[in-house]
Structure formats: C-alpha cells, structure tokens
Design a protein around this motif. Structure first.
Motif, PDB file in Angstrom:
ATOM      1  N   SER A 197      67.983 -11.018   7.095  1.00 40.73           N
ATOM      2  CA  SER A 197      68.105 -12.144   7.988  1.00 40.73           C
ATOM      3  C   SER A 197      66.831 -12.097   9.081  1.00 40.73           C
ATOM      4  O   SER A 197      66.740 -13.264   9.410  1.00 40.73           O
ATOM      5  N   SER A 198      66.042 -11.125   9.383  1.00 37.51           N
ATOM      6  CA  SER A 198      65.057 -11.414  10.024  1.00 37.51           C
ATOM      7  C   SER A 198      64.071 -12.439   9.423  1.00 37.51           C
ATOM      8  O   SER A 198      63.392 -13.487   9.928  1.00 37.51           O
TER       9      SER A 198
ATOM     10  N   LEU B  15      65.715 -15.883   9.608  1.00 36.97           N
ATOM     11  CA  LEU B  15      65.490 -16.354  10.882  1.00 36.97           C
ATOM     12  C   LEU B  15      64.012 -16.805  11.344  1.00 36.97           C
ATOM     13  O   LEU B  15      63.760 -17.586  12.191  1.00 36.97           O
TER      14      LEU B  15
ATOM     15  N   TRP C  51      65.548 -21.618  16.496  1.00 34.10           N
ATOM     16  CA  TRP C  51      66.805 -21.345  16.958  1.00 34.10           C
ATOM     17  C   TRP C  51      66.965 -20.670  18.251  1.00 34.10           C
ATOM     18  O   TRP C  51      66.022 -19.800  18.822  1.00 34.10           O
TER      19      TRP C  51
ATOM     20  N   PHE D 159      69.853 -19.073  19.912  1.00 34.83           N
ATOM     21  CA  PHE D 159      71.031 -18.711  20.246  1.00 34.83           C
ATOM     22  C   PHE D 159      72.300 -19.559  20.405  1.00 34.83           C
ATOM     23  O   PHE D 159      73.506 -19.117  20.063  1.00 34.83           O
TER      24      PHE D 159
ATOM     25  N   GLY E  22      62.395 -12.588  22.208  1.00 36.81           N
ATOM     26  CA  GLY E  22      63.712 -12.503  21.632  1.00 36.81           C
ATOM     27  C   GLY E  22      64.850 -12.479  22.619  1.00 36.81           C
ATOM     28  O   GLY E  22      65.999 -13.540  22.331  1.00 36.81           O
ATOM     29  N   PHE E  23      64.707 -11.948  23.599  1.00 36.69           N
ATOM     30  CA  PHE E  23      66.028 -11.485  24.534  1.00 36.69           C
ATOM     31  C   PHE E  23      65.919 -11.990  25.898  1.00 36.69           C
ATOM     32  O   PHE E  23      66.815 -12.023  26.624  1.00 36.69           O
TER      33      PHE E  23
ATOM     34  N   ILE F 104      64.539 -17.274  18.923  1.00 39.27           N
ATOM     35  CA  ILE F 104      64.864 -16.307  18.047  1.00 39.27           C
ATOM     36  C   ILE F 104      63.922 -16.279  16.750  1.00 39.27           C
ATOM     37  O   ILE F 104      63.577 -15.595  16.182  1.00 39.27           O
TER      38      ILE F 104
ATOM     39  N   GLY G 217      60.328 -14.663  17.888  1.00 38.95           N
ATOM     40  CA  GLY G 217      61.061 -13.291  17.899  1.00 38.95           C
ATOM     41  C   GLY G 217      60.973 -12.538  16.494  1.00 38.95           C
ATOM     42  O   GLY G 217      60.617 -11.514  16.291  1.00 38.95           O
ATOM     43  N   SER G 218      61.805 -13.294  15.595  1.00 40.05           N
ATOM     44  CA  SER G 218      61.978 -12.597  14.129  1.00 40.05           C
ATOM     45  C   SER G 218      60.729 -12.699  13.402  1.00 40.05           C
ATOM     46  O   SER G 218      60.217 -11.647  12.935  1.00 40.05           O
TER      47      SER G 218
ATOM     48  N   ALA H  87      58.853  -9.715  14.647  1.00 37.20           N
ATOM     49  CA  ALA H  87      59.531  -8.492  14.133  1.00 37.20           C
ATOM     50  C   ALA H  87      59.084  -8.124  12.560  1.00 37.20           C
ATOM     51  O   ALA H  87      58.870  -7.172  12.260  1.00 37.20           O
TER      52      ALA H  87
ATOM     53  N   HIS I  18      63.062  -1.793  15.238  1.00 32.54           N
ATOM     54  CA  HIS I  18      62.828  -3.186  15.731  1.00 32.54           C
ATOM     55  C   HIS I  18      63.276  -4.055  15.273  1.00 32.54           C
ATOM     56  O   HIS I  18      63.711  -5.386  15.672  1.00 32.54           O
ATOM     57  N   ILE I  19      63.162  -3.983  13.840  1.00 27.46           N
ATOM     58  CA  ILE I  19      63.373  -5.210  12.673  1.00 27.46           C
ATOM     59  C   ILE I  19      64.978  -5.611  12.846  1.00 27.46           C
ATOM     60  O   ILE I  19      65.148  -6.480  12.648  1.00 27.46           O
TER      61      ILE I  19
ATOM     62  N   ILE J  18      67.326  -8.069  16.626  1.00 22.01           N
ATOM     63  CA  ILE J  18      68.014  -9.394  16.490  1.00 22.01           C
ATOM     64  C   ILE J  18      69.167  -9.674  15.645  1.00 22.01           C
ATOM     65  O   ILE J  18      70.227 -10.032  16.223  1.00 22.01           O
ATOM     66  N   PRO J  19      68.828  -9.414  14.397  1.00 19.46           N
ATOM     67  CA  PRO J  19      69.952  -9.506  13.577  1.00 19.46           C
ATOM     68  C   PRO J  19      71.259  -8.604  14.105  1.00 19.46           C
ATOM     69  O   PRO J  19      72.523  -9.247  13.874  1.00 19.46           O
TER      70      PRO J  19
ATOM     71  N   LEU K   7      73.104 -10.619  16.656  1.00 18.89           N
ATOM     72  CA  LEU K   7      73.755 -11.711  16.078  1.00 18.89           C
ATOM     73  C   LEU K   7      75.077 -11.311  15.402  1.00 18.89           C
ATOM     74  O   LEU K   7      76.202 -11.813  15.409  1.00 18.89           O
TER      75      LEU K   7
END
Lengths: 289, 269
Positions: A28-29, A32, A37, A39, A250-251, A256, A259-260, A263, B111-112, B115-116, B119
């Motif tokens: 997913s990272s 994304l 995006w 959120f 990210g937060f 997103i 941030g991804s 990551a 950390h990876i 975010i997922p 969600l």
C-alpha cells in the motif's frame, strides 16, 4: 485429513496478522507513494513519480537526511566505544559488576517518553540540573535545547544514555565467548593491558561490533520519540530527523502521497542495511589481528 | 562463592546511582511541592500524584496501558507459541516459506506501515478504540522465531510418547511443550509487554480521545500543554513520569536476569 491441516491452523493467526499489518502495508505504501491524496478527498489520482520528485527537491528532506546522518555518524561510534570500554570492565561475574550492568541496562527498558521528559528538565535553561551544576562552577546559563548548534548534541547524549546498557550487555556476551587462554597467552607474552585490549579483545569481538554497528545505525535512522518530545525537530530544523519529518508530512500536513514516498525511500535504505546485517551475522569470525 | 570486596561494591553502587541520577532525581521532585521546588525549601507531599489522578486522567491512562499491553502480550505470546510449535515440529508444504516470511519481519522497519495501518483501521472504524491500539502490535516475528528455536531443543521423544497415549497436537502443545518452554515464553512475554508499554508513535497516531490515551501519550500531552520553558509544573510532570516508568522499573528489579537473558539471546539470533 484433519492431521494434515493442523500446522496450517496453528500458524494461521500469526500469518494473518503479519500479512495484514506488515506485508500488505508495504505494497500500500508503494501504491500511495505514486498518488495524490489528503485523507479526505474521494479520489486519489495517479501522479507517477511526482511525489518522489517533490520530496527530492525539497529543502526539508535534505535537511532531515543531513541531520539524521550526522546523528548516526556521531552517536553510533560513541555508543560502541563507550559500551566496549564499560563491558570489558564489567565482564566478570562479581556482585559489583552485576549491579552496574543492571544500572546501565535499566534505561534501555524505560519509557522513551519519560526519559525525554526527564532530560527536557535536566537540560532546561532556567531550572535544569545541568545548568544548576554549571552555575556552581561559575558558568552562565546555556540554552541547550534552544540553540541549533547544541540541540542535536543533547539528543545524541540522551540516546546514548538510553541505549548504552543494551550495547554493554551484548558486548559482555561477546566477550564471555572469547576463550580465556587467549588472554592468558597474551599475559604470558608480557602484553600490557591496553595492548592486549587493542590486539586481542577488539579483533575478537569484531562480529559483535558489526552486529551492534548495523542495528544502531538502523535505530538512529528511526529515532522519533525523543525528537517529538524534546525539540519537535527544532530549533530551526536542527533536529528534524527523518521519522519526525515523516510524521509531520503524513499526520499533520496529511500529504499521504509524499509521506508514503518518504516511507518507501527510508524503507529501502533500512532494508539494505538489514541485509548487510544478516550477512555479517551469518558469517563466521575471522580471527586475524 | 568468592567474598566480595566491599569497597568495590560501594563504588559500583555510587557509579550506578550517579548514572541513574536524572531519573532518581525526577522521582524525588515528584514528591516536592511546587513551591519547595522553586524555592529549594524541603517540603514533601503526595499532592502531585493526587492531582495527576484527579485533575488529569492518569488513573485512566494507567488502566489503558495495562489493558493494551496486557492484551497485546497475551494474544501475541499465544499466536507466537502456536506458530512456533508448528514451525518446530511439523513438516508441511509452504512451511519454510511461511517461516521465512515470519523471520523476515524482523528486518522490516515499522515506520513503513504507519500510514497504511492508519488507513486500514480508519476503514474498519477502529481508530479511537482499544482494538485499534492492540491489533497492529499483536504479531511478533521475533517471539515466534525465538520460541521455535527453543522448542526445537526439546526432545521429540516427549511429543511422541504423548501421541502414543492418544494425545492430539493441541494437547501435546499445551501439556508437553508449554510447560517445558515456560522460561522462554516468560522471557518473550516480558519483552513484548515492555515494548508495548513503551510504544509511543502508534498510540499517538491511532487515538485522539483522552479516555483512550495510554500513559505515554498522557505524559507527552501533560508535558506539552504546560505553556513554556520555566512555567512547566515540573513536580506534577515528574509525578506523571514516575507513574509511567514505575511498573516497568518494579518488574525489572524483580526479573532482571530473565529479561537480560531474553534480550541477549535476541542479539545472537
């Protein structure tokens, strides 16, 4: 029939949790990181490598990378050198050495939030323990956490204080595996203490050193709690380490995609380091010196 | 046993206490009145603890930390032991692959998944719930790996004897393996509990409701809502900090050897 299913049923809960919360998130990272995006919006359009480009051309990213690298380069050798020195004093199984090991080890299982709060006080300008000690020696107040050239050093100190005992315990395990005859032989040859340490001890604990080197670099690149509590990345970005940047993008900015992307970059870097670690550990010792 | 040199024991105590002095001093401050703290007069009180519990929500945070760390430990050690037993004792198609995937999680930085996982839990409606705090922390590849190694060291003849007597695999696990592996299970349980107790970044992300804060989040908030340098109510903050570290501190003093052994073994993984 049921017999054949048994092992699958036994591993299923663990594997499902690992799948859902560890492996799928990596994919997913990646997904994304190539989308826009925030959120909230109902769509997340594909934007290719734009997030990576934005990130790589942003001042914040390079600043974070620089700060984190400095942190790692300064703190890791410091930790290892101190830990080996301490460990070689505490290697024998006597009461005083066991007491000291416990004292050094305690911070590594203590809450990082509490430690960060306590050291925020220790280094606070007006009421802190350090400035109070300096005052009795006739020095003025030092703004430890407000001065961009000092704040990172304070974090390095706190991190070293917290992790030292872990390194010491690992080094002791490594030292205890060194055959006593080697020391005896060195002593018979009239080796002086420092000489024996350099020529016998240091080479023989090399595998332990490699192990600690890699895990502490990995750890350094994931430091977050003490930054979040003590400096929030400041002053002026001087302690804005990578995971702190990730948290902010990210937060708090809810970007997103970017941030991804961050990551994913950090992930790739740390995985490469981990692979180096598993190779090192898989390998046997080379007793050369 | 050799007689200890009392001078060396004393020296070790002094150095150890000096090393820990910031934390020890912070506990001391937590028993001072604010006025005593700022003027330096010796005046002690339990007031800071009373305020942490009555004016702030620290009794609730303590309960939340116990619930979350307790359940993570219980669930985590259960599924890790089950999987470890399967990996240690059964030959099954895909077993090596699944074991490899379990061990590989040790290399994956957490950390990876921030975010997922946020969600995923948002979609499942689990943000701001205990489940949201607990579920992402339950799988522990290290514990599974460690216990598998331990179980492999248990003689297989013991299992076989039990199977001869008509035991099922679950009975073998529960009656034969678990009792023998108890020290290892205990070490790993402790390791999971402490890691979860001190977890900060995930609860920071997953909960926003005060009633669900763990001690770590409550302490961080309490420290931050104090307006600024110099105005911090340090005795109050130190009382909250002491509440946060004391359970682990007490546990550590009781079982230091187990813990150190577990962690040292982890390093030689």
């Amino acid at each position: 029939m049921f017999r054949a299913l048994t092992p699958y049923l036994l591993v299923a809960p663990l594997i499902i949790f690992i799948e859902v919360f560890t492996y799928v998130p990596i994919l997913s990272s990646l997904n994304l990181s190539v989308r826009h995006w925030d959120f909230l919006s109902p769509t997340m359009p594909f934007v290719g490598l734009e997030n990576y480009e934005t990130l790589l051309s942003s001042r914040d990213f390079w600043n974070s990378l620089k700060v984190t690298t400095i942190f790692a380069v300064l703190s890791v050798p410091l930790r290892l050198a101190l830990a080996l020195a301490v460990a070689s004093y505490l290697v024998r199984e006597t009461l005083p050495s066991r007491l000291l090991r416990a004292a050094f080890f305690l911070p590594s299982v203590t809450s990082a939030v509490s430690i960060a709060v306590v050291f925020s006080w220790v280094f606070s300008t007006d009421y802190g323990m350090v400035n109070a000690a300096l005052a009795t020696l006739g020095f003025g107040k030092v703004p430890w956490l407000q001065d961009p050239s000092l704040a990172l050093w304070v974090l390095i100190f706190v991190n070293t204080w917290k992790q030292l005992g872990y390194d010491v315990v690992i080094y002791i395990a490594g030292l205890q595996a060194v055959p006593q005859e080697l020391y005896d032989a060195a002593a018979v040859d009239g080796g002086r203490k420092l000489h024996v340490f350099r020529r016998v001890t240091v080479p023989l604990v090399m595998p332990t050193t490699y192990f600690l080197l890699v895990i502490s670099v990995i750890e350094a690149f994931q430091v977050f709690t003490i930054v979040n509590i003590m400096t929030k990345g400041g002053p002026a970005g001087a302690t804005d380490m990578l995971v702190n940047l990730l948290y902010r993008v990210g937060f708090t900015l809810f970007d997103i995609g970017q941030g991804s992307a961050l990551a994913v970059l950090l992930f790739v870097f740390l995985i490469v380091l981990s692979l180096i670690k598993s190779r090192v550990i898989g390998r046997k010792v080379h007793y050369e010196a | 046993m050799k007689r200890e040199n009392p001078f060396m024991v004393g020296l070790a105590l002094v150095v150890g206490l000096l090393f820990l002095s910031p934390v020890l001093y912070s506990i001391w401050i937590s028993f001072e009145t604010a006025q005593a703290y700022y003027t330096g007069s010796p005046e002690f009180t339990l007031d800071n603890y009373v305020r942490a519990v009555s004016e702030y929500n620290f009794a609730r945070y303590l309960m939340n930390s116990i619930i979350v760390s307790g359940l993570v430990t219980l669930l985590g050690i259960t599924i890790a032991t089950m999987a470890a037993f399967a990996f240690a004792r059964f030959q099954f198609r895909g077993g090596d692959l699944l074991f490899g995937a379990t061990v590989a999680t040790l290399m994956i930085p957490s950390h990876i998944s921030l975010i997922p996982n946020y969600l995923t839990l948002a979609k499942a409606g689990l943000l701001d719930t205990y489940a949201g705090l607990i579920l992402p922390a339950v799988s522990n590849g290290f514990a599974a790996f460690f216990l598998r190694q331990y179980i492999r060291g248990i003689p297989k003849a013991l299992d076989e004897a039990a199977y001869m007597d008509g035991a099922t695999p679950m009975q073998v696990l529960w009656r034969v393996i678990v009792p023998i592996a108890r020290p290892a299970i205990f070490s790993m349980g402790l390791y999971i509990f402490i890691t979860e107790w001190n977890n900060y970044i995930w609860p920071l992300i997953a909960v926003g409701k005060d009633d669900l804060f763990t001690l770590q989040i409550g302490l961080a908030r309490l420290y931050r809502i104090n307006p600024g340098e110099g105005l911090v109510d340090w005795p109050l903050v130190m009382a909250a900090s002491t509440i946060t570290i004391l359970p682990v501190l007490a546990g550590f003093l009781l079982v230091e050897r187990h813990l150190v052994r577990g962690i040292t073994m982890g390093a030689i993984k």
